[in-house]
Write an enzyme that holds these catalytic residues in place. Structure first.
Site, mmCIF file in Angstrom:
data_model
loop_
_atom_site.group_PDB
_atom_site.id
_atom_site.type_symbol
_atom_site.label_atom_id
_atom_site.label_comp_id
_atom_site.label_asym_id
_atom_site.label_seq_id
_atom_site.Cartn_x
_atom_site.Cartn_y
_atom_site.Cartn_z
ATOM 1 N N ASN A 35 -7.139 -13.941 9.035
ATOM 2 C CA ASN A 35 -6.786 -13.068 7.968
ATOM 3 C C ASN A 35 -7.035 -11.921 8.636
ATOM 4 O OD1 ASN A 35 -6.392 -14.982 5.818
ATOM 5 N ND2 ASN A 35 -8.141 -14.636 4.695
ATOM 6 N N GLY A 36 -5.886 -11.000 8.391
ATOM 7 C CA GLY A 36 -6.257 -9.514 9.224
ATOM 8 C C GLY A 36 -5.225 -8.936 9.882
ATOM 9 N N GLU A 71 5.642 0.692 -24.157
ATOM 10 C CA GLU A 71 5.903 -0.744 -23.725
ATOM 11 C C GLU A 71 5.439 -1.803 -24.672
ATOM 12 O OE1 GLU A 71 6.705 -1.344 -19.052
ATOM 13 O OE2 GLU A 71 4.576 -0.630 -19.493
ATOM 14 N N TRP A 131 0.200 -14.805 3.650
ATOM 15 C CA TRP A 131 1.138 -13.648 2.992
ATOM 16 C C TRP A 131 1.662 -12.885 4.164
ATOM 17 C CZ3 TRP A 131 -0.566 -10.858 -2.120
ATOM 18 C CH2 TRP A 131 0.501 -10.189 -2.756
ATOM 19 N N LYS A 165 9.601 -8.941 -16.817
ATOM 20 C CA LYS A 165 8.684 -8.750 -15.712
ATOM 21 C C LYS A 165 9.265 -8.143 -14.316
ATOM 22 C CE LYS A 165 4.576 -8.146 -13.846
ATOM 23 N NZ LYS A 165 3.833 -7.303 -14.302
ATOM 24 N N ARG A 169 -4.067 -15.592 -5.394
ATOM 25 C CA ARG A 169 -4.083 -14.346 -4.614
ATOM 26 C C ARG A 169 -2.604 -14.084 -4.069
ATOM 27 N NH1 ARG A 169 -9.286 -14.105 -1.699
ATOM 28 N NH2 ARG A 169 -8.522 -13.466 0.050
ATOM 29 N N HIS A 184 6.752 25.585 -23.755
ATOM 30 C CA HIS A 184 8.332 25.774 -23.497
ATOM 31 C C HIS A 184 9.101 24.736 -24.404
ATOM 32 C CE1 HIS A 184 7.991 28.541 -20.092
ATOM 33 N NE2 HIS A 184 6.713 27.975 -19.997
ATOM 34 N N GLU A 193 2.468 7.433 -16.843
ATOM 35 C CA GLU A 193 1.991 6.245 -17.000
ATOM 36 C C GLU A 193 1.349 5.711 -18.187
ATOM 37 O OE1 GLU A 193 1.715 2.297 -15.574
ATOM 38 O OE2 GLU A 193 2.964 3.645 -15.127
ATOM 39 N N LYS A 196 3.097 2.784 -20.940
ATOM 40 C CA LYS A 196 2.084 1.514 -21.330
ATOM 41 C C LYS A 196 2.066 1.751 -22.870
ATOM 42 C CE LYS A 196 1.422 -0.185 -17.768
ATOM 43 N NZ LYS A 196 2.909 0.456 -17.285
ATOM 44 N N CYS A 219 -3.544 -13.327 2.153
ATOM 45 C CA CYS A 219 -4.007 -14.785 2.865
ATOM 46 C C CYS A 219 -5.394 -15.566 2.418
ATOM 47 C CB CYS A 219 -4.039 -14.387 4.448
ATOM 48 S SG CYS A 219 -2.489 -13.657 4.955
#
Length: 613
Positions: free
Chosen positions: A100-101, A492, A75, A608, A27, A508, A485, A489, A2
């Protein structure tokens, strides 16, 4: 996330409000609106679902015209994205509010206000603010006094801007947990949730502190602290420049988004934590009731989101002491899983439209079991948010690069908050433990900034990958997921074949792959598994591989021939360490991709958002 813009000036405020909202579009939001106090002293409002351009199209320039106004990009947290739930909210044509909040005691206040005769026209928690201030105005002489009175009844986090035709020429702003800034101009004064919204009209800003309330006119700004004492706040000169969703000075969106992570994490934490605790209602007004019933957690995700879920399994079982399972969505939906009563079914997705994840949720919802659904994603208008009982938005902002960076770290932050929230609901987290974790989360943005300072060293390491076609990533405990991860990356965007293993699994099988042409990247935090990891490094050394070790400064990894050690940071805990050690792996993959000459932002064969099987 927001956004708030408001102002009082000499000329028509509407164009300035629209311009401010456009500067906040980065945002992320689902609807937009504004309200202006006209020359006839009437509140005129315009709202629209979707983008700010939709709002522009529905504004009658002759009617929505005045010198004072407030605006908002929303949002969704409470209530679906729609025009009726868009801000500003108005009570009896007397009070206009943007917010906001989260108001934690929203339901109790709403019940009380309905008894008082107030009619609710939205599904949001913000309406109770407008009604509360209207009620206070009946007994108070000024708008400032009414806001000061009303906010004593609110529990949670808020940043608000308020105007009223009963007190023209004033905007009142208040903050508790959600930041607000005041912009000082030659021809008026302004408010915003982000100085970027006002950067085209002023460089002078006052940053309201926790608990501050400001009474703003065209020519003056008067600020009171949480105790009602008049105070002076420092005026700061901003060095920011105007910018929209673009690469700016960065070579690629991915690079820009890596460096946006301190802000993205700050935005994700905003209004979700206080000084020493997590606001459970950030997951929804029913979250506390639901969380107390939870006996099991099932996480479903794909790709990078799956790696975030793997980290969360460690946290949820360690902190909340709740049995947790995680599975790739494309596998889960095609088998016949055993679903237990009182399971929290958590879906994680950057877009909220990942086909396999969405279908897994739909499948589970058809079973005759007591399950509760929570989605963690970055899109308020997505299918997952619409079809889940609880929603937690990551507030990462738009992520353009296909290889996820800030979406991943904000997912981790969100899952950390979930772990604490569930732990508290099950009496597994003490006040001291929660305060310690919240303190660590608050330190994350600065820790990441420090870690990003290692970029020059990482650039030099990336050059050694020019003729490499394979790589191994190692980690132990939750760091295995971070190694996964890092490997994802690298493959990718550089097209190097990369795999990740728990370091203890080397003997192992994977150790057969190690030779002088296979670099090994190791994540080495200073934790209870450090000594075990050091032994694993000796095993790698004897096979002649070049090792790159990202270590906590306190880990004291002994240098060896063919080893590059990058001290990342220090004093990390079980929550902060996985997030921080992600950063250098992102930088490494980015700079290796540059060396390889690949399309960083749009790597081959990838999209995406994966919306098909």
């Amino acid at each position: 996330m927001c956004g708030i813009v408001g102002g009082i000036c000499q000329n028509n405020i509407t164009p300035l409000l629209i311009d401010g909202l456009k500067h906040l579009e980065y945002r992320g939001y689902d609807s937009a609106g504004l309200v202006v106090l006209t020359h006839d002293n009437v509140l005129q409002r315009a709202r629209a679902a979707g983008k700010v351009t939709n709002l522009e199209g529905c504004i009658n320039a002759e009617i929505v015209n005045g010198t004072i106004g407030i605006a908002h990009t929303r949002w969704a947290t409470h209530g679906k994205p729609s025009t009726k739930n868009a801000h500003p909210h108005i009570c009896n044509d007397s009070v206009g509010v943007v917010h906001n909040g989260i108001i934690e005691n929203f339901l109790a206040l709403k019940t009380q206000q309905q008894v008082q005769g107030y009619r609710f026209t939205s599904d949001t928690d913000t309406e109770v603010i407008a009604h509360g201030i209207h009620q206070a105005l009946k007994k108070c002489g000024t708008l400032l006094e009414a806001v000061q009175t009303a906010i004593t009844t609110f529990q949670g986090a808020y940043g608000v801007g308020v105007i009223s035709p009963q007190h023209p020429g004033h905007i009142v702003a208040a903050r508790s947990g959600s930041p607000l800034v005041i912009g000082l101009g030659d021809k008026g004064n302004f408010i915003a949730s982000d100085q970027m919204a006002l950067i085209s009209i002023t460089k002078q800003f006052i940053f309201l502190e926790e608990g501050d309330i400001a009474d703003i006119t065209k020519d003056s700004v008067t600020i009171f602290d949480k105790n009602g004492t008049k105070v002076e706040r420092e005026i700061k000169i901003s060095k920011l420049k105007k910018g929209q969703i673009s690469k700016g000075d960065y070579a690629h969106y991915m690079q820009k988004e890596i460096f946006e992570q301190p802000q993205a994490i700050s935005d994700t934490l905003e209004s979700r934590i206080t000084k020493d605790k997590v606001l459970i209602s950030a997951f929804g007004h029913e979250a506390k009731t639901i969380f107390k019933k939870i006996e099991h957690v099932q996480i479903i995700a794909c790709g990078t989101s799956y790696n975030a879920g793997l980290v969360a399994k460690y946290w949820l079982e360690d902190i909340a002491r709740i049995p947790t399972h995680i599975e790739v969505a494309s596998e889960y939906r095609y088998r016949n899983p055993i679903i237990l009563d009182n399971t929290l079914f958590v879906t994680i997705s950057q877009s909220g439209e990942t086909a396999d994840t969405l279908e897994a949720l739909r499948t589970v919802k058809k079973c005759n079991k007591k399950i509760y659904s929570l989605t963690i994603c970055n899109s308020a208008e997505s299918s997952l948010t619409r079809e889940s009982e609880l929603t937690f938005l990551t507030h990462a902002g738009p992520e353009i690069g296909v290889a996820s960076t800030k979406a991943f770290t904000t997912q981790l932050v969100s899952l950390a908050l979930l772990s604490v929230a569930l732990g508290r609901c099950h009496n597994q987290v003490s006040k001291e433990q929660e305060a310690s974790i919240v303190d660590g989360l608050n330190r994350l943005p600065n820790l990441i900034k420090k870690t990003l300072e290692q970029e020059d060293q990482i650039i030099e390491l990336a050059k050694t990958f020019k003729n490499k076609f394979n790589a191994l990533f190692l980690g132990r405990g939750s760091m295995h997921a971070i190694a996964m991860e890092g490997a994802l990356k690298l493959k990718e965007i550089s097209y190097i074949h990369a795999e990740a293993y728990p370091a203890g699994e080397l003997k192992h099988g994977p150790i057969a792959l190690i030779d002088k042409d296979t670099p090994v990247i190791v994540v080495a935090p200073n934790d209870e598994l450090l000594d075990k990891l050091k032994s694993n490094l000796q095993e790698v050394k004897s096979r002649g591989s070049h090792m790159i070790v990202f270590e906590d400064e306190a880990s004291n990894i002994e240098p060896m021939e063919g080893m590059s050690i990058i001290p990342t940071t220090h004093n990390l805990g079980r929550i902060t360490a996985p997030i921080i050690f992600t950063i250098p792996l992102q930088l490494l993959s980015y700079h290796v991709a540059l060396i390889k000459g690949t399309d960083v932002d749009q790597p081959r064969n990838l999209a995406k958002s994966v919306t098909v099987e």
